[in-house]
Each structure stands twice: as structure tokens, then as C-alpha cells.
Scaffold this motif. Structure first.
Motif, PDB file in Angstrom:
ATOM      1  N   ALA A  69       0.841  -1.197   0.000  1.00 44.67           N
ATOM      2  CA  ALA A  69       0.000   0.000   0.000  1.00 44.67           C
ATOM      3  C   ALA A  69       0.874   1.244   0.000  1.00 44.67           C
ATOM      4  CB  ALA A  69      -0.918  -0.017   1.218  1.00 44.67           C
ATOM      5  N   MET A  70       1.990   1.198   0.700  1.00 45.50           N
ATOM      6  CA  MET A  70       2.918   2.323   0.771  1.00 45.50           C
ATOM      7  C   MET A  70       3.448   2.682  -0.619  1.00 45.50           C
ATOM      8  SD  MET A  70       6.615   2.035   2.651  1.00 45.50           S
ATOM      9  CE  MET A  70       6.986   0.516   1.825  1.00 45.50           C
ATOM     10  N   LEU A  71       3.866   1.679  -1.370  1.00 48.24           N
ATOM     11  CA  LEU A  71       4.419   1.933  -2.704  1.00 48.24           C
ATOM     12  C   LEU A  71       3.334   2.377  -3.679  1.00 48.24           C
ATOM     13  CD1 LEU A  71       6.885  -1.079  -2.949  1.00 48.24           C
ATOM     14  CD2 LEU A  71       7.447   1.320  -2.534  1.00 48.24           C
ATOM     15  N   ALA A  72       2.154   1.775  -3.589  1.00 49.85           N
ATOM     16  CA  ALA A  72       1.062   2.155  -4.486  1.00 49.85           C
ATOM     17  C   ALA A  72       0.607   3.583  -4.217  1.00 49.85           C
ATOM     18  CB  ALA A  72      -0.101   1.179  -4.319  1.00 49.85           C
ATOM     19  N   ALA A  73       0.474   3.953  -2.950  1.00 50.31           N
ATOM     20  CA  ALA A  73       0.039   5.310  -2.601  1.00 50.31           C
ATOM     21  C   ALA A  73       1.065   6.343  -3.054  1.00 50.31           C
ATOM     22  CB  ALA A  73      -0.204   5.418  -1.106  1.00 50.31           C
ATOM     23  N   ALA A  74       2.339   6.053  -2.845  1.00 50.34           N
ATOM     24  CA  ALA A  74       3.382   6.995  -3.255  1.00 50.34           C
ATOM     25  C   ALA A  74       3.382   7.174  -4.771  1.00 50.34           C
ATOM     26  CB  ALA A  74       4.745   6.510  -2.768  1.00 50.34           C
TER      27      ALA A  74
END
Length: 82
Positions: free
Chosen positions: A14-19
């Protein structure tokens, strides 16, 4: 949320997708910090935050607040402003 589309993408947090969606992908010199103090005292989290800030890392936070610690994320932001 019945109409919300959910996609599962193996290997994408989720961290990579949101960024990436925000236009600032995390691909170099970043850290993910779990702000839950269920298994470690908040003093350890403070120490880690200070070291990450001194290292000039981009930071992604997991578990920023809960019912038992609604104030904690405000404290995290205070530490980073120092």
C-alpha cells in the motif's frame, strides 16, 4: 464501501502504491516505520524517527493511530518538525 474496487497486486505494498499514485514513487532511500507501540515502547519509535530524519529518508508510516493512541501521530509530527 460496497462499491469500492479492490485490486490485489502481488509485491506492491500500500505504501508503494500510494506513493506512486501521488506522483512521488518510493524507490530510493526510504524507510517504512510501524508506529504501533503494542510490541515496543514509544521511546524506541521516537529514537527511530529521529535517526530516519537525521538520515534524510523519505518515510512511510504504518498504524499511525488507533483508539488507544489517537494522540501519537501528532507527537510523531512534532518530532519530525524538530
Amino acid at each position: 464501501y460496497a462499491g469500492t474496487e479492490i485490486r490485489i497486486l502481488p509485491g506492491i505494498t500500500a505504501m508503494l502504491a500510494a506513493a506512486a499514485a501521488a506522483g512521488a514513487p518510493l524507490g530510493h532511500d526510504f524507510c517504512a516505520i510501524n508506529l504501533s507501540d503494542n510490541l515496543k515502547p514509544f521511546e524506541i519509535l521516537e529514537k527511530r524517527l529521529r535517526h530516519a530524519a537525521r538520515g534524510d529518508f523519505a518515510m512511510a508510516f504504518y498504524n499511525p493511530r488507533s483508539k488507544s493512541r489517537p494522540h501519537q501521530f501528532a507527537r510523531v509530527l512534532e518530532i519530525l518538525r524538530e
